[in-house]
Design a protein around this motif. Structure first.
Motif, short mmCIF file in Angstrom:
data_model
loop_
_atom_site.label_atom_id
_atom_site.label_comp_id
_atom_site.label_asym_id
_atom_site.label_seq_id
_atom_site.Cartn_x
_atom_site.Cartn_y
_atom_site.Cartn_z
N LEU A 166 13.70 -37.23 -33.19
CA LEU A 166 15.07 -36.85 -33.54
C LEU A 166 15.17 -35.33 -33.54
N GLU A 167 16.24 -34.81 -32.93
CA GLU A 167 16.53 -33.37 -32.94
C GLU A 167 17.84 -33.15 -33.69
N MET A 168 17.86 -32.11 -34.52
CA MET A 168 19.08 -31.71 -35.22
C MET A 168 19.51 -30.34 -34.72
N TRP A 169 20.79 -30.24 -34.29
CA TRP A 169 21.33 -29.01 -33.72
C TRP A 169 22.54 -28.53 -34.51
N ASP A 170 22.74 -27.21 -34.49
CA ASP A 170 23.93 -26.58 -35.07
C ASP A 170 24.62 -25.82 -33.93
N TRP A 171 25.83 -26.25 -33.57
CA TRP A 171 26.55 -25.65 -32.44
C TRP A 171 27.78 -24.89 -32.92
N TRP B 83 20.93 -22.16 -26.46
CA TRP B 83 22.12 -21.99 -25.62
C TRP B 83 22.97 -20.87 -26.18
N ARG B 84 23.43 -19.97 -25.31
CA ARG B 84 24.35 -18.90 -25.68
C ARG B 84 25.51 -18.88 -24.70
N SER B 85 26.71 -18.73 -25.23
CA SER B 85 27.89 -18.61 -24.38
C SER B 85 27.81 -17.31 -23.60
N GLU B 86 28.35 -17.34 -22.38
CA GLU B 86 28.36 -16.13 -21.56
C GLU B 86 29.49 -15.18 -21.92
N HIS B 87 30.48 -15.67 -22.69
CA HIS B 87 31.65 -14.81 -22.96
C HIS B 87 32.12 -14.85 -24.41
N SER B 88 31.29 -15.37 -25.33
CA SER B 88 31.67 -15.40 -26.74
C SER B 88 30.40 -15.42 -27.59
N PRO B 89 30.54 -15.36 -28.92
CA PRO B 89 29.36 -15.47 -29.79
C PRO B 89 28.82 -16.89 -29.90
N GLY B 90 29.40 -17.83 -29.14
CA GLY B 90 29.00 -19.23 -29.24
C GLY B 90 27.52 -19.43 -28.95
N ARG B 91 26.91 -20.40 -29.65
CA ARG B 91 25.50 -20.67 -29.45
C ARG B 91 25.14 -22.07 -29.94
N GLY B 92 24.06 -22.60 -29.38
CA GLY B 92 23.51 -23.88 -29.80
C GLY B 92 22.11 -23.67 -30.34
N VAL B 93 21.90 -24.03 -31.61
CA VAL B 93 20.63 -23.76 -32.28
C VAL B 93 19.92 -25.07 -32.62
N LEU B 94 18.70 -25.23 -32.12
CA LEU B 94 17.88 -26.37 -32.50
C LEU B 94 17.30 -26.08 -33.88
N LEU B 95 17.74 -26.83 -34.88
CA LEU B 95 17.32 -26.59 -36.25
C LEU B 95 15.93 -27.14 -36.52
N VAL B 96 15.71 -28.40 -36.16
CA VAL B 96 14.44 -29.04 -36.46
C VAL B 96 14.34 -30.30 -35.60
N GLY B 97 13.12 -30.74 -35.36
CA GLY B 97 12.91 -31.96 -34.60
C GLY B 97 11.67 -32.68 -35.07
N SER B 98 11.69 -34.00 -34.93
CA SER B 98 10.53 -34.80 -35.34
C SER B 98 9.75 -35.27 -34.12
N GLU B 99 8.53 -35.69 -34.36
CA GLU B 99 7.65 -36.17 -33.29
C GLU B 99 7.81 -37.67 -33.09
N PRO B 100 7.41 -38.18 -31.91
CA PRO B 100 7.38 -39.63 -31.71
C PRO B 100 6.50 -40.27 -32.78
N THR C 91 7.13 -36.04 -24.41
CA THR C 91 7.12 -35.34 -25.69
C THR C 91 8.56 -34.99 -26.06
N THR C 92 8.75 -34.15 -27.03
CA THR C 92 10.09 -33.80 -27.48
C THR C 92 10.39 -32.34 -27.19
N LEU C 93 11.69 -32.05 -27.09
CA LEU C 93 12.12 -30.67 -26.91
C LEU C 93 11.66 -29.81 -28.08
N ALA C 94 11.75 -30.34 -29.28
CA ALA C 94 11.33 -29.59 -30.47
C ALA C 94 9.86 -29.21 -30.38
N ARG C 95 9.04 -30.11 -29.85
CA ARG C 95 7.60 -29.82 -29.73
C ARG C 95 7.34 -28.72 -28.72
#
Length: 202
Positions: A112-117, A91-108, A65-69
């Motif tokens: 496809l996954e779209m991320w904003d880092w 994902w969140r940085s341990e020492h800054s405001p940094g983060r990885g955000v999964l915006l949206v994903g499609s199914e098989p 399956t997909t991470l988005a699912r």
């Protein structure tokens, strides 16, 4: 006010358990296929832990399956819209405001996954190898990003883009000053996603 992180862990617990039982797999079988320990699987399915991106990717790959699912917190409508600020932070940085955000994903079959880092000085992310055939495409909006794949570092600056095979270990690193922001797309092949799901043994 509802806790978004708690909603995600609940969704993961339900998604993993549902996908596993649909396939008729025991916890031992999923542990063997994914490389995630049985103890960790128990914690995940009982909504008692917040698994890492790497762990979620291994489970998604093993389950076909997909991470988005797996992190979907509601039923998917015919036209799925994710409003600004409603992505899932995985994902969140341990020492800054940094983060990885999964915006949206499609199914098989076209997964496809779209991320904003967002990263800040000193931030880095070490990614595990995905299933064979997975590609990652990145485009830098602000700052400088170093991508390392198979011991070959490549530095991208604002406006640069790159695509690479992500079926091997890879890393993203902030190499400049100030804030780094980039968008990331992860595409997986249909055959890679479907193969584990077709094998119902275990």
């Amino acid at each position: 006010m509802a806790d978004p992180a708690a909603a995600v862990t609940r969704a993961v617990a339900h998604g993993v358990r549902a996908a596993r039982t649909t396939r008729g797999w025991s916890l031992d079988a999923l542990a063997s296929r994914s490389g995630v320990s049985k103890g960790m699987l128990v914690l995940i399915e009982q909504d008692r832990t917040n698994p890492s991106i790497g762990t979620l990717c291994r489970l998604a790959d093993a389950l076909g399956t997909t991470l988005a699912r797996l992190v979907e917190t509601s039923e998917t409508p015919p036209a799925r819209v994710v409003r600004a600020g409603c992505g899932v932070c995985l994902w969140r940085s341990e020492h800054s405001p940094g983060r990885g955000v999964l915006l949206v994903g499609s199914e098989p079959p076209s997964s496809l996954e779209m991320w904003d880092w967002t990263m800040h000085e000193g931030d880095s992310y070490e990614g595990d190898a995905h299933v064979a055939g997975t590609k990652e495409t990145v485009s830098v909006l602000r700052g400088s990003l170093e991508i390392q794949v198979a011991d070959e570092p490549v530095v991208l600056h604002a406006g640069d883009s790159a695509v690479f095979a992500a079926d091997r270990a890879h890393a993203y690193r902030h190499t400049g000053q100030g804030e780094l922001r980039f968008v990331l797309a992860v595409a997986q092949s249909q055959s890679a996603l479907l193969t584990p799901a077709l094998d119902g043994s275990g």
